[in-house]
Design a protein around this motif. Structure first.
Motif, PDB file in Angstrom:
ATOM      1  N   PRO A 170     -58.864  11.960  57.968  1.00 42.44           N
ATOM      2  CA  PRO A 170     -58.895  11.847  56.504  1.00 42.44           C
ATOM      3  C   PRO A 170     -60.158  12.482  55.924  1.00 42.44           C
ATOM      4  O   PRO A 170     -60.117  13.115  54.873  1.00 42.44           O
ATOM      5  N   PHE A 225     -55.094   2.350  46.366  1.00 44.17           N
ATOM      6  CA  PHE A 225     -54.233   1.388  47.040  1.00 44.17           C
ATOM      7  C   PHE A 225     -53.653   0.386  46.048  1.00 44.17           C
ATOM      8  O   PHE A 225     -54.238   0.119  44.999  1.00 44.17           O
ATOM      9  N   ASP A 259     -53.547  -2.775  46.412  1.00 44.81           N
ATOM     10  CA  ASP A 259     -54.455  -3.916  46.281  1.00 44.81           C
ATOM     11  C   ASP A 259     -55.869  -3.482  45.910  1.00 44.81           C
ATOM     12  O   ASP A 259     -56.809  -4.244  46.067  1.00 44.81           O
ATOM     13  N   LEU A 316     -61.235  -2.459  47.022  1.00 42.67           N
ATOM     14  CA  LEU A 316     -62.647  -2.222  46.687  1.00 42.67           C
ATOM     15  C   LEU A 316     -63.514  -2.895  47.742  1.00 42.67           C
ATOM     16  O   LEU A 316     -63.134  -3.911  48.309  1.00 42.67           O
ATOM     17  N   TYR A 317     -64.697  -2.318  47.982  1.00 45.36           N
ATOM     18  CA  TYR A 317     -65.599  -2.919  48.963  1.00 45.36           C
ATOM     19  C   TYR A 317     -66.269  -4.123  48.316  1.00 45.36           C
ATOM     20  O   TYR A 317     -67.058  -3.971  47.385  1.00 45.36           O
ATOM     21  N   ALA A 372     -65.572  -8.964  42.706  1.00 41.15           N
ATOM     22  CA  ALA A 372     -65.042 -10.310  42.487  1.00 41.15           C
ATOM     23  C   ALA A 372     -65.156 -10.739  41.030  1.00 41.15           C
ATOM     24  O   ALA A 372     -64.429 -11.615  40.573  1.00 41.15           O
ATOM     25  N   ARG A 414     -60.530  -3.745  38.034  1.00 44.01           N
ATOM     26  CA  ARG A 414     -60.562  -3.338  39.445  1.00 44.01           C
ATOM     27  C   ARG A 414     -59.764  -2.053  39.635  1.00 44.01           C
ATOM     28  O   ARG A 414     -60.159  -1.162  40.389  1.00 44.01           O
ATOM     29  N   ASP A 456     -56.261  -2.482  54.276  1.00 42.76           N
ATOM     30  CA  ASP A 456     -56.443  -1.435  53.279  1.00 42.76           C
ATOM     31  C   ASP A 456     -57.923  -1.110  53.083  1.00 42.76           C
ATOM     32  O   ASP A 456     -58.273  -0.001  52.708  1.00 42.76           O
ATOM     33  N   LEU A 457     -58.786  -2.095  53.346  1.00 40.55           N
ATOM     34  CA  LEU A 457     -60.209  -1.869  53.143  1.00 40.55           C
ATOM     35  C   LEU A 457     -60.718  -0.831  54.135  1.00 40.55           C
ATOM     36  O   LEU A 457     -61.464   0.081  53.775  1.00 40.55           O
ATOM     37  N   ARG A 507     -58.765   1.312  55.674  1.00 41.10           N
ATOM     38  CA  ARG A 507     -58.079   2.581  55.402  1.00 41.10           C
ATOM     39  C   ARG A 507     -58.770   3.305  54.247  1.00 41.10           C
ATOM     40  O   ARG A 507     -58.929   4.526  54.274  1.00 41.10           O
ATOM     41  N   ALA A 508     -59.213   2.527  53.252  1.00 44.99           N
ATOM     42  CA  ALA A 508     -59.955   3.127  52.139  1.00 44.99           C
ATOM     43  C   ALA A 508     -61.236   3.784  52.661  1.00 44.99           C
ATOM     44  O   ALA A 508     -61.585   4.899  52.273  1.00 44.99           O
ATOM     45  N   ALA A 509     -61.928   3.080  53.557  1.00 45.55           N
ATOM     46  CA  ALA A 509     -63.179   3.625  54.091  1.00 45.55           C
ATOM     47  C   ALA A 509     -62.912   4.900  54.888  1.00 45.55           C
ATOM     48  O   ALA A 509     -63.667   5.874  54.802  1.00 45.55           O
ATOM     49  N   GLN A 510     -61.800   4.907  55.639  1.00 45.39           N
ATOM     50  CA  GLN A 510     -61.463   6.117  56.406  1.00 45.39           C
ATOM     51  C   GLN A 510     -61.191   7.293  55.479  1.00 45.39           C
ATOM     52  O   GLN A 510     -61.662   8.395  55.706  1.00 45.39           O
ATOM     53  N   VAL A 511     -60.417   7.013  54.415  1.00 43.90           N
ATOM     54  CA  VAL A 511     -60.127   8.078  53.469  1.00 43.90           C
ATOM     55  C   VAL A 511     -61.415   8.531  52.779  1.00 43.90           C
ATOM     56  O   VAL A 511     -61.589   9.711  52.470  1.00 43.90           O
ATOM     57  N   ASP A 512     -62.330   7.592  52.557  1.00 41.37           N
ATOM     58  CA  ASP A 512     -63.605   7.947  51.937  1.00 41.37           C
ATOM     59  C   ASP A 512     -64.534   8.665  52.901  1.00 41.37           C
ATOM     60  O   ASP A 512     -65.692   8.922  52.566  1.00 41.37           O
ATOM     61  N   VAL A 565     -68.523  -1.222  56.405  1.00 44.95           N
ATOM     62  CA  VAL A 565     -67.572  -2.054  55.662  1.00 44.95           C
ATOM     63  C   VAL A 565     -67.293  -3.385  56.367  1.00 44.95           C
ATOM     64  O   VAL A 565     -67.548  -4.449  55.820  1.00 44.95           O
ATOM     65  N   VAL A 621     -68.821  -7.101  55.291  1.00 48.04           N
ATOM     66  CA  VAL A 621     -67.845  -8.024  54.717  1.00 48.04           C
ATOM     67  C   VAL A 621     -67.719  -9.280  55.582  1.00 48.04           C
ATOM     68  O   VAL A 621     -67.565 -10.388  55.082  1.00 48.04           O
ATOM     69  N   GLY A 649     -62.451 -10.557  45.940  1.00 53.26           N
ATOM     70  CA  GLY A 649     -62.633  -9.378  45.113  1.00 53.26           C
ATOM     71  C   GLY A 649     -62.317  -8.078  45.821  1.00 53.26           C
ATOM     72  O   GLY A 649     -62.300  -7.039  45.199  1.00 53.26           O
ATOM     73  N   ALA A 650     -62.071  -8.145  47.110  1.00 54.76           N
ATOM     74  CA  ALA A 650     -61.739  -6.911  47.829  1.00 54.76           C
ATOM     75  C   ALA A 650     -60.387  -6.399  47.356  1.00 54.76           C
ATOM     76  O   ALA A 650     -60.220  -5.244  47.016  1.00 54.76           O
ATOM     77  N   VAL A 651     -59.437  -7.321  47.344  1.00 56.65           N
ATOM     78  CA  VAL A 651     -58.109  -6.957  46.897  1.00 56.65           C
ATOM     79  C   VAL A 651     -57.765  -7.905  45.765  1.00 56.65           C
ATOM     80  O   VAL A 651     -58.550  -8.788  45.436  1.00 56.65           O
ATOM     81  N   LYS A 652     -56.614  -7.721  45.177  1.00 61.83           N
ATOM     82  CA  LYS A 652     -56.272  -8.585  44.053  1.00 61.83           C
ATOM     83  C   LYS A 652     -56.334 -10.039  44.489  1.00 61.83           C
ATOM     84  O   LYS A 652     -56.029 -10.376  45.623  1.00 61.83           O
TER      85      LYS A 652
END
Lengths: 365, 276
Positions: free
Chosen positions: A81, A90, A92, A95-96, A141, A148, B166-167, B169-174, B185, B189, B272-275
């Motif tokens: 990637p 995504f 959801d 976010l970190y 959060a 978000r 997803d967290l 996966r987001a980091a990988q894409v980033d 990450v 966390v 806060g990471a995901v909804k």
């Protein structure tokens, strides 16, 4: 950037055996296009997005960004990637949680080793674009769902990706916010001109956002076209049912010869088929078929008319501007739109089917 | 009295009993360590307060106590750090990478931790002798790290499993590599888990007795539990006052590490990471 997929197949091995997530996908997304992948859950649309992002490797086939091959199953050449420079939003948000909004936006740039002033400038610019400048010091959060989502989109645009990949980014927002974000997303994409691949199961979202849409079903592409193509000329009963709200009626009929042309036989009634409805179909007298009619092509009237079929109203759903009726007609349940607010359940009415725009699908399709 | 009052009284009484029950040995230790006559309970001698035992423990060269304390701290910190490092990597592989038969591996790790120490210590002794490592720090650090690893892996795996995929996966894409995903990450966390594992590993190693008894010979590497157990009076009697004073001093680093870390061991960091 132009995105091309050549007969891409993806299989997963699981305890229950091999699962075919995608089968022979051929796709070409033009530079700057807003392309939507539409399908029910489990149709493989997210897998397709992961393949383009580089989070999964294709089992067969090739993926190209412009003229650069980013994944080739035959040679096992797969770019990570990181090497592809894609941005992902995504469902959801992802976010970190340990970083502030500013830290989240800066993250891809920091990983890439950008210089401090450059990072600051890019973060400020992205924050300004998404109107989240005042949130930069907050942690995820502390943010609402809509905020978000904005942060997630800002993180995606912060480093000028070659392609945007969005996996149902609006489905966690409430209905009103979703509508607002939809418009904003489309304007943003137009302005940035970055090729976008957008996954959704919501056909209204797909229709309103997409320049073109690919409908996926069980890992294969059912139809590709503009929103108008899908609505006007669905290639299969699946697309016909999936696109449009309320969905198209599909009534099993039998074709019979009538003079020079054809007619459909529905119960004891025989309706002449205008030549236009037959165009392109290889149907012959005696064949069974599914006759597709949009609810707006069915007119409901009180009283008697010769060429109209008798029906009973089984339910009435006011939808604001129009009323959605469910009717019992010749043993079939059909939906029709009407603007007559005085219709009541149980009432006997007459329906007239406008067959000029009917879609005929061979039986068993 | 109303039911509510009774309930409160009983709750308070239960809590008080539990606190006293848990703290009694500790209080007795403090009492004995500060008493002029350790046998004050059995004879009709008056209780006298003295700091003589503490002075002796900290100053008497022949007891080597400060050295034991240093050894314990070095060995425990190093082993805990090693365990956390290896456990994080293992947990990443077990939760994020396509490792075959993950469950078998995890349960294998658990099964390994069920060997009684006594069945291992003989082989360890032979091994360390062959390496000429007897009476060195590394002779303790390596077995300690291995010994606390199963628990550490299990805790880290459970923390990593709670972090949405997803967290990373987001980091990988980033643009992150696997190691960067872990370091930038997942570990931040999973910080509460990280500190919990470190603290547990530290306390386990700090308290360990049998390996330390077999694998050390003198003050060069001997740890506090063994050192205290081998305290001897001038005439071969058990020097209770000295032992208790040493034990009291020993709790200081453990309490210090615990206090320093406990504020990090708060849950809810993934909020806060995901909804949500």
């Amino acid at each position: 950037m132009r995105l091309e997929l050549d007969s891409v197949t993806k299989r997963f091995r699981s305890l229950r055996g091999v699962i075919r997530a995608l089968e022979g996908i051929d796709l070409r997304v033009e530079d700057g296009e807003f392309f939507v992948l539409l399908g029910p859950s489990g149709c493989g649309k997210s897998t397709l997005l992961n393949l383009v992002a580089g989070l999964e490797k294709p089992s067969e086939g090739r993926i190209r960004f412009d003229d650069q091959v980013v994944a080739d199953a035959a040679t096992q050449d797969v770019l990570s990637p990181r090497q592809r420079n894609v941005a992902f939003v995504f469902q959801d948000y992802a976010l970190y949680p340990h970083l502030t909004v500013a830290g989240n936006l800066a993250f891809p740039l920091r990983v890439a080793g950008a210089a401090r002033p450059e990072i600051d400038r890019a973060v400020r610019q992205a924050a300004a674009t998404l109107e989240i400048a005042e949130l930069l010091d907050a942690k995820p959060a502390e943010l609402s769902g809509g905020q978000r989502q904005r942060v997630a989109i800002a993180r995606a645009i912060v480093r000028n990706p070659r392609i945007f990949l969005m996996d149902e980014p609006l489905s966690n927002l409430d209905a009103q916010l979703r509508l607002a974000m939809r418009g904003e997303l489309k304007r943003l994409q137009r302005r940035l001109g970055i090729t976008t691949l957008y996954v959704t199961h919501d056909q209204i979202e797909a229709m309103s956002l997409g320049d073109r849409i690919a409908v996926l079903r069980r890992g294969a592409i059912e139809q590709i076209g503009t929103p108008w193509d899908l609505y006007e000329c669905p290639a299969s009963p699946f697309v016909a049912r999936f696109v449009g709200s309320p969905p198209m009626n599909l009534v099993p009929v039998r074709l019979v010869a009538e003079g020079e042309g054809l007619a459909v036989e529905l119960g004891a009634h025989r309706l002449a088929l205008p030549p236009r409805a037959r165009a392109g179909s290889a149907l012959a007298p005696g064949d069974g078929a599914l006759c597709g009619l949009r609810p707006e092509q069915i007119a409901v009237r009180r009283g008697s008319a010769e060429d109209a079929l008798p029906a009973t109203i089984s339910s009435v759903e006011p939808m604001g501007r129009e009323i959605l009726l469910e009717l019992e007609c010749e043993g079939h349940l059909i939906r029709a739109l009407s603007d007559d607010a005085s219709l009541r359940p149980g009432e006997q009415v007459r329906v007239r089917l406008d067959l000029r725009k009917a879609h005929l699908f061979p039986e068993g399709a | 009295m109303s039911e509510e009052v009774w309930r409160r009284l009983l709750t308070a009484a239960g809590a008080l009993f539990l606190v006293l029950f848990s703290l009694a040995p500790f209080l007795f230790m403090l009492l004995v360590s500060a008493s002029g006559r350790p046998d004050f309970l059995t004879e009709s001698v008056p209780f006298s307060v003295t700091l003589e035992h503490y002075a002796r423990v900290l100053a008497a060269a022949e007891l080597h106590f400060p050295r034991y304390l240093l050894n314990s701290c070095v060995v425990s910190l190093a082993a805990a750090a090693a365990a956390v490092l290896v456990a994080s990597l293992a947990a990443y592989a077990l939760t994020r990478l396509p490792v075959p038969s993950k469950m078998a591996l995890l349960f294998g790790v658990l099964a390994l931790s069920m060997f009684p120490q006594v069945s291992l210590v003989g082989h360890l002794f032979k091994m360390m002798s062959a390496l000429h490592w007897i009476n060195t720090y590394q002779a303790l650090i390596l077995p300690y790290a291995a010994w606390v690893l199963p628990l550490s892996v299990w805790i880290m795996v459970s923390y990593f499993l709670q972090i949405p995929r997803d967290l990373d996966r987001a980091a990988q894409v980033d643009g992150c590599s696997h190691l960067q995903v872990l370091a930038r990450v997942l570990l931040p966390v999973a910080r509460p888990g990280l500190f919990a594992v470190f603290l547990l590993a530290f306390i386990f190693c700090f308290n360990e007795f049998m390996f330390a008894l077999m694998l050390t010979r003198d003050a060069a590497a001997r740890t506090v539990p063994v050192g205290i157990a081998l305290f001897e009076g001038l005439h071969g009697e058990t020097p209770w006052g000295t032992i208790m004073a040493a034990s009291a001093v020993t709790t200081v680093p453990v309490v210090a590490v615990t206090v320093a870390f406990q504020r990090h061991i708060i849950s809810g960091l993934t909020r806060g990471a995901v909804k949500g």
